[in-house]
Enzyme design. Sequence first.
Site, PDB file in Angstrom:
ATOM      1  N   LYS A  53       0.900  -1.174  -0.139  1.00 54.85           N
ATOM      2  CA  LYS A  53       0.058  -0.003  -0.058  1.00 54.85           C
ATOM      3  C   LYS A  53       0.973   1.164  -0.069  1.00 54.85           C
ATOM      4  O   LYS A  53       0.418   1.929  -0.767  1.00 54.85           O
ATOM      5  CB  LYS A  53      -0.951  -0.171   1.209  1.00 54.85           C
ATOM      6  CG  LYS A  53      -2.052  -0.981   1.118  1.00 54.85           C
ATOM      7  CD  LYS A  53      -2.872  -1.530   2.235  1.00 54.85           C
ATOM      8  CE  LYS A  53      -3.750  -2.498   2.159  1.00 54.85           C
ATOM      9  NZ  LYS A  53      -4.543  -2.863   3.190  1.00 54.85           N
ATOM     10  N   GLN A  97      -4.716  -1.474   9.599  1.00 56.27           N
ATOM     11  CA  GLN A  97      -4.412  -2.615   8.958  1.00 56.27           C
ATOM     12  C   GLN A  97      -5.011  -3.740   9.812  1.00 56.27           C
ATOM     13  O   GLN A  97      -4.647  -3.919  11.170  1.00 56.27           O
ATOM     14  CB  GLN A  97      -2.951  -3.233   8.657  1.00 56.27           C
ATOM     15  CG  GLN A  97      -2.688  -4.221   7.874  1.00 56.27           C
ATOM     16  CD  GLN A  97      -3.585  -4.433   6.496  1.00 56.27           C
ATOM     17  OE1 GLN A  97      -3.292  -3.459   5.778  1.00 56.27           O
ATOM     18  NE2 GLN A  97      -4.204  -5.639   6.283  1.00 56.27           N
ATOM     19  N   ASP A 120     -10.552   3.191   4.162  1.00 52.96           N
ATOM     20  CA  ASP A 120     -11.208   2.010   4.129  1.00 52.96           C
ATOM     21  C   ASP A 120     -12.559   1.434   4.235  1.00 52.96           C
ATOM     22  O   ASP A 120     -13.160   0.639   3.813  1.00 52.96           O
ATOM     23  CB  ASP A 120     -10.453   1.121   5.308  1.00 52.96           C
ATOM     24  CG  ASP A 120      -9.330   0.279   5.033  1.00 52.96           C
ATOM     25  OD1 ASP A 120      -9.002  -0.030   3.911  1.00 52.96           O
ATOM     26  OD2 ASP A 120      -8.709  -0.140   5.905  1.00 52.96           O
TER      27      ASP A 120
END
Length: 285
Positions: A53, A97, A120
């Site tokens: 990422k 994460q 997200d």
Amino acid sequence: MTAIRIDGNVLAAKVRDRIAAEVSALKARGVTPGLAVVLVGEDAASQVYVRNKVAACAKVGMHSVMHKLPAATTEAELLALIDSLNRDATIHGILVQLPLPKHIAEKKVLEAVAAHKDVDGFHAENVGALMIGEPRFVSCTPAGCMEMLRDIGMTDLRGKHAVVVGRSNIVGKPMAMLLLHANATVTICHSGTKDLAAQCRQADILVAAVGRPRFIKADMVKPGAVVIDVGINRLPESEGGKLVGDVDFDAVNEVAGYLTPVPGGVGPMTITMLLQNTLVAANRA
Ligand code: NDP
């Protein structure tokens, strides 16, 4: 008949070129889109994901900051970091994460991320916005799957039956909602579904988000169907140790009309949608 492959790498490169151009236009106006990536602990797969990422941000000219915290980090310490990132004007998107270590309440952490920086799409406010058909930040994996459908010309899914196998908050449920908003008739299947194969065989569009290697077999697929394989499963070393999806690729390839590979399918599109969401967040800021 062999399925036409929907190549996630090719589509991702095309979308990322467009994002890079928009990033450079934004920079010319004095704003560099910034993403903060937070990783707690040593989970090997998570380390690979966050590295990818951060590298993807650099490639499109975005600013990114990686916060690697030890597994023993307390919930309070993590919440304090998120609070400071929420207030940092150089950061437009925040990604924590998952999975988090067991002693940290995932829900509390996801809700702590400011909704306008939740690239997200996991914050309840963003999930709710999707539900009522006014999406702001949509979970990246299902958003990437929708891009793949659009790329093969499937924009309005009126009259199509879509079956999603899996009902997680990050993939299955938002995927079903996006398909519904695109006018598909949607069935969501899960571990309590009776005669899963029969449900799947109804699908013009079949999305597999199960987390079980090669779970979707050829006899579960309607001839000509579009099959999107979200799964990422590593086989044990005794079986070669390679990455496979939730779809039995070789067999389903002979039945489906379109099929996404693993790797090189949904995975690259997921990261691309993260970049897209970060760009949108920076534009809104
Ligand atoms: P979860 O484990 O959270 O959800 C799996 C879903 O599959 C659950 O809803 C579960 O049902 C359902 N399921 C499990 N077994 C069966 C069964 N025998 N029959 C029918 N349904 C079943 O997984 P995620 O949604 O997080 O991820 C799914 C897969 O996608 C994983 O392989 C993951 O690695 C991958 N993934 C890939 C991404 C990418 O970028 N390509 C991003 C995110 C995930 P129930 O709810 O009843 O338990």
